[in-house]
Each structure stands twice: as structure tokens, then as C-alpha cells.
Design a protein around this motif. Structure first.
Motif, PDB file in Angstrom:
ATOM      1  N   TYR A 185       0.778  -1.174   0.056  1.00  0.00           N
ATOM      2  CA  TYR A 185      -0.074  -0.015   0.132  1.00  0.00           C
ATOM      3  C   TYR A 185       0.833   1.176  -0.053  1.00  0.00           C
ATOM      4  O   TYR A 185       1.774   1.369   0.582  1.00  0.00           O
ATOM      5  CB  TYR A 185      -1.202  -0.046   1.226  1.00  0.00           C
ATOM      6  N   ARG A 236      -2.408  -2.195   5.519  1.00  0.00           N
ATOM      7  CA  ARG A 236      -3.062  -1.176   5.239  1.00  0.00           C
ATOM      8  C   ARG A 236      -3.132  -0.308   6.714  1.00  0.00           C
ATOM      9  O   ARG A 236      -3.341  -0.878   7.611  1.00  0.00           O
ATOM     10  CB  ARG A 236      -4.492  -1.295   4.777  1.00  0.00           C
ATOM     11  N   ASP A 290      -3.668   0.685  -3.617  1.00  0.00           N
ATOM     12  CA  ASP A 290      -3.256  -0.391  -3.808  1.00  0.00           C
ATOM     13  C   ASP A 290      -1.898  -0.172  -4.566  1.00  0.00           C
ATOM     14  O   ASP A 290      -2.109   0.125  -5.797  1.00  0.00           O
ATOM     15  CB  ASP A 290      -4.152  -1.380  -4.214  1.00  0.00           C
TER      16      ASP A 290
END
Length: 236
Positions: free
Chosen positions: A2, A67, A89
Motif C-alpha cells: 500500500y 493497510r 493499492d
């Protein structure tokens, strides 16, 4: 993987408190991950960088496998009722890197080398102090890192040496902070010199460049160094 971007509200006291110390910012970044402990050595797997675009615009970038949750940063150093953070992403972008593609890049790094004054002396890590040597540090690592910094056309060079490549170095920061050695418990004052590189590169080895973008380049990753980001020309 991420990529996260968070704009810091520089008018807030909490923001100024974080921005004044790489150690405090590191702890705040690590607190964004439920499974991370700020003192762990493997914290370097989480990369972060501050982009000081102006006094009013300071951006925090984070690259991580997990994340993040930046709620605490929004409350302490953001706009709690009107703004948040953006997490993307990163995998699709990384997988799309191809040999020969060209990108603008930014990297904040800790350019160092090892020196000794006598043959018997232990080699000591020392920061490069001049833009020429700082650029040389990055140029010496480009092949292994999976990219080639583009050269400036001969008719556009204005210096006898120093602008052969499409690369600039700016925003040098010199800090000194306390650090306790884990093995001995001894407290030391640690110097840290960081600079920001901006330039243009060509991808030569996509797999190696993916490692560079996710694992970082150089030392002092816990203190905001090593994170390289790419952008198309005219992009951010």
C-alpha cells in the motif's frame, strides 16, 4: 503493498511537535499499524517520507505491506472533520513497471560513506557533505537499484561538471538526537544528515526497482529516509 498519502495541518501544535523530531514521527507512523511495535528492528519494512512542498503543504507518504489506520494522526495533526488520508493499492502500479519506461522520481535519503584516517582505525560511517558527493552516492547505486538516471543533453548543460544528469539535490537537513544502544544501554548523540533528490529515471530492471520502492534505498529508514516515489511527467 500500500501507498498512503496524508497532508499534515502545519498550523496545529501537534503537527509542529511531530515535524520537529524524526523519532516522534517514526513512532506516530508505527502506531498506524496494529501489529507493529515502534522499537522493533524490522520496522524498517515500513517506509515513510515527509515532502515539504511549502510552509503550508507538508505531505507524509508511507509504503507498507499492511493497510495503515491514521486516525490518530488526523486527530493530532490533520483536519479531523473535513479531511482524511488516501491509501492506494500499490501492487498494480509496481507490477506495471516495464523496462525502458521513464519517470520523474523523488527520494529522501541519508547519503553516507565509511572512512578511516589510519589503516588501523575502525571505519566510521560519515555523511556526504556536498551536493556533488551526495549525487555521486545515488549514481553509484542506480544500477543495482534497477534504474538509470537520465543524462542531460550536452547542449542543455550549463556547468563544467555537476549537471550531467537530470538530478537535483535540495532540502538538506542536519539533526542530532539521542539514541540508546539496545545491546549496551549506552546513550549516544546520533547525527543525521538527509537530503531530497528530484530527477528523472529510466527503468532498467523492473524487479530490482520494485525492491527499491518497497524496501527502500540507503540507511536511516526509521527516520524518514529511503522511500522513493515515481510520477509521470507533470504528475504527482
Amino acid at each position: 503493498m500500500y501507498l498512503t498519502r496524508f497532508r499534515i495541518n502545519t498550523a496545529r501544535l501537534g503537527a509542529r511537535h511531530l515535524l520537529s523530531s524524526p523519532q516522534r514521527m517514526h513512532a506516530a507512523v508505527m502506531s498506524s499499524f496494529a501489529g507493529a511495535i515502534p522499537s522493533e528492528e524490522n520496522a524498517s519494512r515500513i517506509l515513510w517520507r515527509l515532502d515539504r512542498n511549502s510552509n503550508a503543504e507538508v505531505l507524509l507518504f508511507i509504503v507498507s505491506e499492511e493497510r495503515p489506520d491514521l486516525t490518530h494522526l488526523v486527530e493530532q495533526a490533520g483536519w479531523p472533520t473535513t479531511a482524511s488520508w488516501q491509501t492506494y493499492d500499490y501492487k498494480n502500479f509496481l507490477d506495471g513497471l516495464t523496462t525502458g519506461s521513464t519517470w520523474n522520481f523523488r527520494l529522501t535519503a541519508n547519503p553516507v560513506h565509511h572512512v578511516r584516517r589510519t589503516p588501523d582505525e575502525i571505519r566510521k560511517r560519515t555523511a556526504h557533505r556536498t551536493p556533488r558527493h551526495q549525487m555521486g552516492w545515488l549514481l553509484s547505486r542506480q544500477e543495482q537499484a534497477g534504474f538509470r538516471i537520465l543524462e542531460t543533453p550536452a547542449d542543455r548543460r550549463v556547468l563544467a561538471q555537476g549537471d550531467e544528469h537530470q538530478l537535483t539535490v535540495r532540502d538538506e537537513q542536519r539533526r542530532r538526537f539521542g539514541k540508546t544502544e539496545a545491546a549496551t544501554g549506552q546513550a549516544n548523540r546520533v547525527p543525521l544528515v538527509t537530503v531530497t533528490f528530484d530527477g528523472r529515471l529510466e527503468v532498467t530492471d523492473p524487479a530490482a526497482l520494485r525492491r527499491t520502492l518497497t524496501l527502500g534505498l540507503g540507511k536511516a529508514k526509521a527516520y524518514g529516509c529511503g522511500l522513493m516515489t515515481l510520477a509521470r511527467e507533470g504528475g504527482r
